[in-house]
Design an enzyme around this catalytic site. Structure first.
Site, mmCIF file in Angstrom:
data_model
loop_
_atom_site.group_PDB
_atom_site.id
_atom_site.type_symbol
_atom_site.label_atom_id
_atom_site.label_comp_id
_atom_site.label_asym_id
_atom_site.label_seq_id
_atom_site.Cartn_x
_atom_site.Cartn_y
_atom_site.Cartn_z
ATOM 1 N N ALA A 64 0.817 -1.227 0.000
ATOM 2 C CA ALA A 64 0.000 0.000 0.000
ATOM 3 C C ALA A 64 0.845 1.269 0.000
ATOM 4 O O ALA A 64 0.375 2.324 0.394
ATOM 5 C CB ALA A 64 -0.965 0.025 1.180
ATOM 6 N N ASP A 162 8.626 -6.133 -9.417
ATOM 7 C CA ASP A 162 7.721 -5.483 -8.469
ATOM 8 C C ASP A 162 7.416 -6.426 -7.314
ATOM 9 O O ASP A 162 6.616 -7.355 -7.446
ATOM 10 C CB ASP A 162 6.433 -5.087 -9.202
ATOM 11 C CG ASP A 162 5.397 -4.471 -8.270
ATOM 12 O OD1 ASP A 162 5.794 -3.944 -7.215
ATOM 13 O OD2 ASP A 162 4.199 -4.515 -8.610
ATOM 14 N N TYR A 413 1.960 12.576 -36.548
ATOM 15 C CA TYR A 413 1.586 12.241 -35.173
ATOM 16 C C TYR A 413 2.828 12.016 -34.315
ATOM 17 O O TYR A 413 2.824 12.305 -33.115
ATOM 18 C CB TYR A 413 0.692 10.999 -35.151
ATOM 19 C CG TYR A 413 -0.759 11.316 -35.395
ATOM 20 C CD1 TYR A 413 -1.576 11.734 -34.359
ATOM 21 C CD2 TYR A 413 -1.314 11.214 -36.673
ATOM 22 C CE1 TYR A 413 -2.905 12.032 -34.578
ATOM 23 C CE2 TYR A 413 -2.638 11.512 -36.908
ATOM 24 C CZ TYR A 413 -3.440 11.925 -35.849
ATOM 25 O OH TYR A 413 -4.749 12.237 -36.076
ATOM 26 N N SER A 441 -6.734 15.347 -32.648
ATOM 27 C CA SER A 441 -5.388 14.815 -32.878
ATOM 28 C C SER A 441 -4.573 14.809 -31.597
ATOM 29 O O SER A 441 -3.828 13.857 -31.325
ATOM 30 C CB SER A 441 -4.676 15.636 -33.957
ATOM 31 O OG SER A 441 -4.575 17.006 -33.574
#
Length: 538
Positions: A64, A162, A413, A441
């Site tokens: 947590a 992790d 892009y 966009s």
């Protein structure tokens, strides 16, 4: 459908991979081989960038404290830059090995200060039974094998391990083991003594973690805090002078860096973490209203219908936020007031004027020049027929790669994604709820970052003007849903033309191509069409 593997399948799958449980945020799915990332500036034969070699990032911290959030956020940013990154969540391996609906041993999470150097990923519990010890060894062994396979066989560059990693001796052994394989190690500890942040993180994990599907909020919080209590007596904060580590304290209030041998990529990671926090907040995307003159160079003011849209959009958003707060209270959640709402727009008139209704109600609005739409170049205001007649070679290039191609004197892009990097960092830093009013966009690229879309799909993301997109961050993945703006005239929400490959359309036009759409109201994931084209809804 959740794609976590069953125990039987996992036992026969040495390279278990977590997939996004909602099938919206693709952060847990590796891109296809040879696929360029949205903001990737160059490629190499090995697939590794910045001359940084292979790195394992190891998270450290009690439950947590935001470790998984940091892991996923960091993986999202590095992959956006083109760094081949994968997060390995130890909890996923535990769930896959134990199997769905099977309770883990009560002593599984206990931690002992004794550490065995025979395997740097093996940790023993003080009161654990022999079965619990063997189960932990099996899970950790599989995770380590996957990390090495990713780095050695898949040309991975950054693996994020992790887990809690609570003991100093264990962390040192872990660094030594990876060094034997010519892999650098960077530890990131998330430390927190602010009870409010811990409580918020617990409830966030309750909502998003597969551990607590079907649990009530109170039962999930109680179970999670018991897990925390099992680790607290044996946790050792990072103080090792001979290890590379970053310590984030209270969700980014302070940061401590112990730099033994940082390279360029490690410094980029530090810079990103300086902008990151683990506090919950929602991000909203909305189109600008229609303007009197859709000429890109004219930068005209809103039309009367554009003003009507701006008011309807503002009213819909404010009503939705109040309804969400009331729904949370009805479910036993906090009665705290809503977080402040900040509005970002580009410097173009129609986006600024679209925000005026909220600004007049006291909400802060900020203008960002980087949020301006794609420059259409010489093709501005040309019809598709004229573009195909005058620029046949450019059209062919655009159809082959609509993300990276730029028409003469225009932006691609990819150009837009590189331009938006400062906005992305500021977006990560923002702790209040955020509304971004911009051209379609721009929303495509920002949505592509938050939802880990690949570059090929970004040009075909659809954002109709009668929708507000809400991005809800969670520990394992972001979630998206749409909010319908009622009562808009049909001409303002025109259907998307089919199979038209042209540069960015003017503000009053919807997507130029068919493809991935926004999620359906109340639906967290896409639906597959008969031709297997990925769409959020039909």
């Amino acid at each position: 459908m959740d794609t976590l593997l069953t125990a039987e399948v996992a036992a026969n799958s040495p390279r278990f991979r977590r997939k996004s449980s909602t099938l919206v945020d693709a952060i847990h799915d590796l891109p296809q081989k040879g696929e360029l990332a949205p903001a990737q500036l160059y490629s190499t034969e090995s697939g590794r960038l910045f001359h940084s070699g292979r790195i394992v990032i190891v998270t450290v911290g009690l439950p947590a404290r935001g470790k998984t959030h940091i892991s996923v956020a960091l993986a999202r940013y590095l992959r956006w830059l083109g760094v081949k990154t994968r997060a390995f969540h130890l909890g996923d391996y535990r769930r896959a090995t134990v199997g769905p609906g099977v309770e883990i041993p009560h002593d599984y999470f206990f931690v002992n200060v004794d550490f065995t150097s025979s395997s740097a990923l093996i940790v023993y519990a003080p009161a654990a039974s022999a079965a619990s010890v063997l189960l932990r060894q099996k899970i950790l062994k599989r995770c380590r094998e996957d990390i090495y396979h990713f780095l050695n066989q898949e040309n991975g560059q950054v693996a994020i391990y992790d887990a809690v990693n609570p003991l100093s001796a264990g962390r040192k052994s872990l660094a030594k083991e990876f060094a034997k394989h010519d892999v650098q190690t960077l530890f990131i500890e998330s430390a927190c003594d602010d009870e409010r942040i811990i409580e918020e993180n617990v409830r966030s994990v309750k909502i998003s973690s597969p551990d607590y599907v079907g649990w009530t909020a109170d039962d999930a919080v109680k179970a999670y805090l018991e897990r925390v209590s099992a680790k607290i007596p044996h946790f050792e904060t990072m103080e090792e002078p001979d290890l590379n580590y970053i310590k984030m304290i209270n969700a980014g209030e302070r940061m401590r860096v112990n730099n033994c041998s940082f390279g360029y990529l490690s410094h980029r990671i530090v810079f990103y973490l300086l902008n990151l926090h683990i506090k919950s907040r929602h991000t909203y995307f909305a189109r600008a209203g229609t303007s009197r003159d859709e000429d890109y160079k004219a930068d005209a003011t809103l039309s009367e219908k554009g003003k009507d849209y701006a008011k309807a959009m503002s009213d819909t958003l404010l009503r939705h936020r109040e309804e969400e707060r009331q729904a949370l209270i009805d479910q036993g959640g906090s009665e705290a007031p809503l977080k402040p709402l900040i509005v970002w727009t580009s410097t173009r008139r129609r986006t600024v004027e679209t925000s005026r209704f909220l600004e007049n109600l006291g909400f802060k609005a900020r203008q960002r020049s980087q949020l301006s739409q794609l420059n259409p170049g010489v093709c501005e205001k040309m019809s598709e027929k004229v573009i195909r007649r005058d620029f046949p070679e450019e059209v062919a290039k655009h159809e082959a790669d609509p993300y990276h191609h730029r028409y003469p004197r225009a932006e691609s892009y990819h150009d837009l994604a590189v331009r938006l990097e400062p906005i992305i960092l500021e977006l990560e830093r923002e702790q209040n709820d955020l509304l971004i009013i911009a051209h379609e966009s721009v929303l495509r690229v920002l949505y592509g970052y938050l939802m880990a879309c690949n570059a090929h799909d970004i040009p075909s993301l659809e954002f109709p003007r009668n929708e507000i997109i809400e991005i809800i961050p969670a520990s394992y993945n972001n979630e998206a849903k749409r909010i319908i703006i009622p009562g808009l005239p049909d001409e303002m929400v025109a259907p998307s033309p089919q199979d038209i490959e042209i540069p960015v359309p003017p503000s009053g036009v919807v997507s130029p191509t068919s493809g991935i759409g926004t999620p359906q109201e109340g639906v967290d994931g896409p639906q597959q069409t008969s031709d297997d084209k990925p769409k959020f809804g039909i």
